[in-house]
Design a protein around this motif. Structure first.
Motif, PDB file in Angstrom:
ATOM      1  N   MET A   1       0.835  -1.199   0.000  1.00 28.01           N
ATOM      2  CA  MET A   1       0.000   0.000   0.000  1.00 28.01           C
ATOM      3  C   MET A   1       0.877   1.259   0.000  1.00 28.01           C
ATOM      4  SD  MET A   1      -3.231  -0.819  -0.009  1.00 28.01           S
ATOM      5  CE  MET A   1      -4.275  -2.242   0.300  1.00 28.01           C
ATOM      6  N   ASN A   2       0.360   2.306  -0.582  1.00 30.61           N
ATOM      7  CA  ASN A   2       1.048   3.587  -0.623  1.00 30.61           C
ATOM      8  C   ASN A   2       0.172   4.654   0.025  1.00 30.61           C
ATOM      9  OD1 ASN A   2       3.332   2.771  -2.502  1.00 30.61           O
ATOM     10  ND2 ASN A   2       1.561   2.293  -3.788  1.00 30.61           N
ATOM     11  N   ALA A   3       0.806   5.615   0.658  1.00 35.28           N
ATOM     12  CA  ALA A   3       0.085   6.741   1.265  1.00 35.28           C
ATOM     13  C   ALA A   3       0.194   7.937   0.331  1.00 35.28           C
ATOM     14  CB  ALA A   3       0.647   7.070   2.640  1.00 35.28           C
ATOM     15  N   TYR A   4      -0.918   8.328  -0.261  1.00 29.65           N
ATOM     16  CA  TYR A   4      -0.952   9.438  -1.208  1.00 29.65           C
ATOM     17  C   TYR A   4      -1.526  10.681  -0.523  1.00 29.65           C
ATOM     18  CZ  TYR A   4      -0.272   5.798  -4.741  1.00 29.65           C
ATOM     19  OH  TYR A   4       0.209   4.751  -5.483  1.00 29.65           O
ATOM     20  N   ARG A   5      -0.794  11.783  -0.613  1.00 35.48           N
ATOM     21  CA  ARG A   5      -1.210  13.033   0.020  1.00 35.48           C
ATOM     22  C   ARG A   5      -2.205  13.755  -0.881  1.00 35.48           C
ATOM     23  NH1 ARG A   5       2.057  16.884   0.927  1.00 35.48           N
ATOM     24  NH2 ARG A   5       1.624  17.273   3.147  1.00 35.48           N
ATOM     25  N   ALA A   6      -3.350  14.127  -0.310  1.00 39.46           N
ATOM     26  CA  ALA A   6      -4.433  14.658  -1.140  1.00 39.46           C
ATOM     27  C   ALA A   6      -5.128  15.849  -0.487  1.00 39.46           C
ATOM     28  CB  ALA A   6      -5.465  13.559  -1.415  1.00 39.46           C
ATOM     29  N   ASP A   7      -5.547  16.764  -1.350  1.00 39.16           N
ATOM     30  CA  ASP A   7      -6.428  17.876  -0.981  1.00 39.16           C
ATOM     31  C   ASP A   7      -7.559  17.860  -2.003  1.00 39.16           C
ATOM     32  OD1 ASP A   7      -7.730  20.237  -0.406  1.00 39.16           O
ATOM     33  OD2 ASP A   7      -5.950  21.518  -0.554  1.00 39.16           O
ATOM     34  N   LEU A   8      -8.748  17.468  -1.572  1.00 42.00           N
ATOM     35  CA  LEU A   8      -9.851  17.200  -2.489  1.00 42.00           C
ATOM     36  C   LEU A   8     -10.917  18.293  -2.525  1.00 42.00           C
ATOM     37  CD1 LEU A   8     -10.395  13.367  -1.867  1.00 42.00           C
ATOM     38  CD2 LEU A   8      -8.821  14.517  -3.455  1.00 42.00           C
ATOM     39  N   HIS A   9     -10.547  19.514  -2.213  1.00 45.38           N
ATOM     40  CA  HIS A   9     -11.534  20.609  -2.261  1.00 45.38           C
ATOM     41  C   HIS A   9     -10.797  21.904  -2.563  1.00 45.38           C
ATOM     42  CE1 HIS A   9     -15.310  22.536  -0.149  1.00 45.38           C
ATOM     43  NE2 HIS A   9     -14.995  23.129  -1.299  1.00 45.38           N
ATOM     44  N   ILE A  10     -10.633  22.178  -3.870  1.00 43.08           N
ATOM     45  CA  ILE A  10      -9.913  23.364  -4.321  1.00 43.08           C
ATOM     46  C   ILE A  10     -10.764  24.098  -5.350  1.00 43.08           C
ATOM     47  CG2 ILE A  10      -7.854  24.213  -5.509  1.00 43.08           C
ATOM     48  CD1 ILE A  10      -6.344  21.765  -4.446  1.00 43.08           C
ATOM     49  N   HIS A  11     -10.904  25.397  -5.197  1.00 44.77           N
ATOM     50  CA  HIS A  11     -11.660  26.233  -6.125  1.00 44.77           C
ATOM     51  C   HIS A  11     -10.721  26.922  -7.110  1.00 44.77           C
ATOM     52  CE1 HIS A  11     -15.628  26.079  -4.109  1.00 44.77           C
ATOM     53  NE2 HIS A  11     -14.889  25.872  -3.028  1.00 44.77           N
ATOM     54  N   THR A  12     -11.226  27.169  -8.298  1.00 44.53           N
ATOM     55  CA  THR A  12     -10.462  27.936  -9.283  1.00 44.53           C
ATOM     56  C   THR A  12     -11.081  29.319  -9.438  1.00 44.53           C
ATOM     57  OG1 THR A  12     -11.699  27.480 -11.332  1.00 44.53           O
ATOM     58  CG2 THR A  12     -10.205  25.746 -10.539  1.00 44.53           C
ATOM     59  N   VAL A  13     -10.527  30.088 -10.349  1.00 46.57           N
ATOM     60  CA  VAL A  13     -11.036  31.428 -10.643  1.00 46.57           C
ATOM     61  C   VAL A  13     -12.463  31.366 -11.197  1.00 46.57           C
ATOM     62  CG1 VAL A  13     -10.106  31.469 -12.987  1.00 46.57           C
ATOM     63  CG2 VAL A  13     -10.399  33.613 -11.737  1.00 46.57           C
TER      64      VAL A  13
ATOM     65  N   LYS B   1       1.357  24.974  -7.449  1.00 45.48           N
ATOM     66  CA  LYS B   1       1.372  25.060  -5.987  1.00 45.48           C
ATOM     67  C   LYS B   1       1.168  23.682  -5.361  1.00 45.48           C
ATOM     68  CE  LYS B   1       1.887  28.084  -3.820  1.00 45.48           C
ATOM     69  NZ  LYS B   1       3.099  28.602  -3.103  1.00 45.48           N
ATOM     70  N   ALA B   2       0.287  22.865  -5.939  1.00 48.15           N
ATOM     71  CA  ALA B   2       0.065  21.518  -5.411  1.00 48.15           C
ATOM     72  C   ALA B   2       1.347  20.697  -5.457  1.00 48.15           C
ATOM     73  CB  ALA B   2      -1.047  20.827  -6.185  1.00 48.15           C
ATOM     74  N   ALA B   3       2.104  20.850  -6.538  1.00 44.94           N
ATOM     75  CA  ALA B   3       3.386  20.143  -6.650  1.00 44.94           C
ATOM     76  C   ALA B   3       4.368  20.642  -5.598  1.00 44.94           C
ATOM     77  CB  ALA B   3       3.957  20.315  -8.058  1.00 44.94           C
ATOM     78  N   GLU B   4       4.393  21.955  -5.384  1.00 49.65           N
ATOM     79  CA  GLU B   4       5.276  22.524  -4.358  1.00 49.65           C
ATOM     80  C   GLU B   4       4.929  21.988  -2.974  1.00 49.65           C
ATOM     81  OE1 GLU B   4       4.979  26.735  -4.543  1.00 49.65           O
ATOM     82  OE2 GLU B   4       5.915  26.897  -6.527  1.00 49.65           O
ATOM     83  N   LYS B   5       3.648  21.766  -2.738  1.00 47.15           N
ATOM     84  CA  LYS B   5       3.196  21.271  -1.437  1.00 47.15           C
ATOM     85  C   LYS B   5       3.327  19.756  -1.298  1.00 47.15           C
ATOM     86  CE  LYS B   5       1.739  25.161   0.497  1.00 47.15           C
ATOM     87  NZ  LYS B   5       0.359  25.378   0.931  1.00 47.15           N
TER      88      LYS B   5
ATOM     89  N   ILE C   1      -3.807  26.132  -0.633  1.00 42.14           N
ATOM     90  CA  ILE C   1      -3.762  24.776  -1.181  1.00 42.14           C
ATOM     91  C   ILE C   1      -2.870  23.899  -0.312  1.00 42.14           C
ATOM     92  CG2 ILE C   1      -2.964  23.386  -3.136  1.00 42.14           C
ATOM     93  CD1 ILE C   1      -3.778  25.744  -4.949  1.00 42.14           C
ATOM     94  N   GLY C   2      -3.386  22.747   0.075  1.00 44.57           N
ATOM     95  CA  GLY C   2      -2.624  21.826   0.905  1.00 44.57           C
ATOM     96  C   GLY C   2      -2.586  22.187   2.369  1.00 44.57           C
ATOM     97  N   ARG C   3      -3.283  23.242   2.751  1.00 46.66           N
ATOM     98  CA  ARG C   3      -3.292  23.630   4.166  1.00 46.66           C
ATOM     99  C   ARG C   3      -3.994  22.575   5.017  1.00 46.66           C
ATOM    100  NH1 ARG C   3      -4.036  29.820   5.648  1.00 46.66           N
ATOM    101  NH2 ARG C   3      -1.957  29.725   4.721  1.00 46.66           N
TER     102      ARG C   3
END
Length: 247
Positions: free
Chosen positions: A1-13, A30-34, A214-216
């Protein structure tokens, strides 16, 4: 199993409340940076930026989940997630057919624009994306599930547009795949205040409207690989898949 870091609620412009910096390209960067492995684009009652963001995310090794934050007849906000182009196209048609077309007041709410990879505006949505849809929360869940999607009431413990604030109770028999709680709360606190939430996997996300958010908040998803079936299993806590605190 792998642990994948996720943020599943992001708004755009595209969302009326989304900052002008929230273009698909900037979000992916920004997601890549985080250090995020999975993100979901969840604009209000529209899926217009999902496919471009997925394309850009794939270039940086990020899986972008198709999504939308819908507003039910009761003014309950809910996250919806889809896997394929066909699903999201069908859902967009459902949204357009069930949202009352009220002209968007740009002086109050700002512009609702779809941009391309170079951040050039390719479309402006003239009607407001804030109003409630014709669906009740139960009807919304049914529509999403019939299309093969996932349905997650958003920030259920929040005082505005959360399930408890709008309904005053938890609806019996609601078919939800998980529950999102506010990033300002915690799983133990939410379960203590609302014991019925213990029957569901609880997730937290940033609900980012600004690039630095993002990623907070987010979760780590314990799965074999990044795909929709694995995500569904993790949200249900089945076959050894699970949702953990963000690692």
């Amino acid at each position: 199993m792998n642990a994948y870091r996720a943020d599943l609620h992001i708004h755009t412009v595209l969302s009326p409340c989304g900052d002008l910096e929230m273009s698909p390209g900037n979000i992916v960067t920004k997601a890549a940076e985080k250090g995020l492995d999975i993100i979901a684009i969840c604009d209000h009652n529209h899926t217009g930026h999902t496919r471009l963001t997925r394309e850009l995310g794939a270039r940086k090794g990020i899986w972008v989940l198709y999504g939308a934050e819908i507003n039910t007849r009761e003014e309950v906000r809910c996250l919806t997630f889809f896997d394929t182009d066909e699903q999201v196209m069908k859902f967009q048609k459902e949204l357009e057919g069930n949202l009352k077309k009220i002209p968007n007041d740009t002086k109050v709410l700002g512009h609702q624009v779809i941009v391309d990879e170079e951040e050039q505006i390719v479309q402006e949505i003239e009607h407001s994306l804030y109003p409630a849809l014709n669906w009740s929360i139960e009807e919304a869940a049914e529509v999403v599930h019939k299309l093969g999607g996932l349905f997650v009431p958003a920030h259920v413990d929040r005082f505005m547009n959360g399930l408890y604030a709008q309904l005053g109770m938890f609806p019996d028999g609601l078919e939800a795949d998980a529950m999102e709680i506010s990033r300002h709360s915690s799983v133990p606190a939410a379960e203590m205040e609302y014991p019925e939430l213990g029957a569901f996997t609880l997730i937290q996300n940033s609900d980012a409207h600004y690039i630095e958010d993002i990623g907070r908040a987010g979760n780590s998803y314990l799965m074999e690989s990044r795909n929709f079936k694995e995500l569904s299993l993790a949200l249900r806590g089945e076959q050894g898949r699970s949702v953990l605190e963000l690692q």
